[in-house]
Design a protein around this motif. Sequence first.
Motif: not given
Lengths: 599, 202
Positions: A77, A81-82, A85-86, A367-368, B32, B36-37
């Motif tokens: 990651p 990629s983070r 996700v957000d 992860d935020q 979440r 992330h995975r």
Amino acid sequence: MSAPVNEHERYLELADREACDEALTADEREFCRAFEQRYAPRSLGQSGEIAMGSQGHPAVTHELAMYADLSRMNPAPDASSRALVDRALARLDFEAAAEAAAEAARKSDELNEINLLRRSRRPGWGAWVTVAGFALGALYAVLDRTGVGLPGTASTPLARAELVYASGTVKVSDANGAAGRTLLAAGSVIETQSGGACVLIDNDINVCLAPNSRMRLTNIAGPARIIDLESGKLATRLSTQPEGMSLSIVTSGIASTAVGTAYSVERLDGADGPQAITTVLNGKVRVGRHDAEQSDAVIVNAHERAVSQGHSHGRGPVAKPSVTSVRRTEEAPSWALLGPTVLWHDPVAATLEVHGDPAGAEAWLDDQWLGATPVSSLIPVGEHRLTVRKDDRDLLSRDLHVHAGDAHDIRYEAGQPAPTAQLRAADDERPAGAHVRRSSRMRDYKSSAHASRDDDLDLGPERPEPESGAELLRQARQAVRAGQFRGAALVYEKLIDAHAGSEEALAALVALGQLRLNQLSDPRGALKPLDTYLRHGGALEEVARVARIDALQKLHRADDERVAIEDFLRQHSRSFETKRLRARLDALRQSKDVSPNAP
Amino acid sequence: MQQASSMKRNGAVAADLSLMRRVAAADRHAQRVLAHRLAARVQRISQRLIRNRADADDAAQLALIEILRSAGTYQDISSIERWADRITVRTVLRHARNQRRKPWHLGALVDVETVSAPPPEEAEPRAAAPRPVDEYLAELPAARREVLVMKHSLGYTTQEIAELTNSPVGTIKDRLVAARKQLRKLIGRDLRMRSPERENDL
């Protein structure tokens, strides 16, 4: 030594058949295995290079290496990629809220229909309601005159507005503001510097202010709530409002009004006066002149943008807004502004404040992304991990057990000085790769509008090894996605300077021109890279010509614009833009309005 | 020993199933964790199937949302990654087809500048191909690229690819062989362009 041709061809044929799931005989399988062992050993050396003996067959070996590369499907990651996700979670949240609102509206409609049916069956019911209404009205009037209040019937509805997120220095009516400690009254002015700020009104209206922006909560108690955007940009996200309630963001006399949606409004101050740019992310927004009949207002739908010419004091005639569609990637900066709102999506329970030395470190909760320190925000209850990072070094990493009503005040300190020199100014706009080396060639591309400001910057040490053109393009693209347009322009300039003549540099010329034209409101600065590209020519000529025409239009160089359009129509008669430009050419010919600026 | 590894595997399967049930129940934290995975993998599949980076990012976002929405359909007959791959491929291909139908889209503006961009991570050891794999993929026509990625990146059989793309198996085989041949030609060209000294090294 390489493999005999007939053996090689046989091997390729069998490999293709195997790839197509055709069963090979035992002999054929044995032949392939032996061939690969002899001519294409797959073992990797320490440096990752293929260790190949004297009998190695380069083409086969590299083909196998290619398939090995293709099969690697679990990358680590990273920031992109983070960010993915957000964005995905924010969109999912919003769509869930929209669906819930639509469902509620549908049920409400059903109830109304049922009521209508009931009324039609019992004609006396309406009369009873009218009589009761008159009676209640009379009672309220009497009580109001005698000064006796009724519970829950205040003349002005109450509203609760709170600062729920603050990154960097955030001023609330000239005092320092922090999340969870600052209730806001009507008339409060919120101003950001290097970071952002979010305000939550009545638990269902989120208003997030971009860096270097300023807004005034003119009316937060409804029914027509008004927020004045005095400079910069904000994004708002609100659930469907009760009937008769709305939210208007007003800037330079232009109001963007919604009853339930997500959108951003940006104020740009140009030579022709301020512009209001409304980007609708979801739902519908009415954009038109504030304090007017709204006859010239337009309805802007999701994935559309309205650009309205405003006035400094909100007075005078205002042209009808022009509406264009926007790509989802162009909406990303506005969604990013609303990013912190996921922190208080669940029932809000606690406050977190992170500060220390050095300031400007990255704070992450799980992860935020929380923001650049000092930062304060509302956070949900539960177990969290707080990480503070600067220059790729963790300054703090701590587990937090958050209970309802907690107020966590976390302080960190750097053990050692930062390993690399950092930019002194405009840090938040400059992506990691934007250490810009100065050269006379680069200044040629530099926009005159920004040159003086950049010259004041300490641009940091030169990097000993130049980055590749592809890497710089990637950095610039990331900066654009993050809304860091100035930083992106610097990276493009660096790319053009460092890899002049390469394909990447040519593409960067066009991208830089478009960036200056559309995002940085610098049409004059846009012309230089576009002209440079067009002198060289290439696959993006059509795009570059269109951008150049738009820049000339913004500069009111009507003669040059006319010539450019005529040239475009000759070269690209089947272009998608032909219709629009032909209409523009007709208008130019009719007006014969030649700007005195034209050379 | 074998029993221990079997127990470990069963534990992982149970944990995956529990995670997916929580995602299906709209558990925020579980969503979440799952996102992330899978995000980096979804992003890579999308970038390999779609050449335009902006469109690939859009498609990856749509795919991740679709995965989170579809969590209720997950059954423990395959790994989460394998299950998510199918959703990603379907979503990305649908998005790519929709984009291709548009006569002009603004994404084309950024296509050229991002075609040669490297994959986001550099940590993995890359086999010594003459150029990065993404550059070769970018030179293949969309239909061949899709088949090649589904075969060699995701390990689908030609039958599975045919189902995913609604194409006859014969067509898929033709495309796969054509893609491999074109790849071979490109590699051969690159090798010939290398200096003789370098070639001797090889």
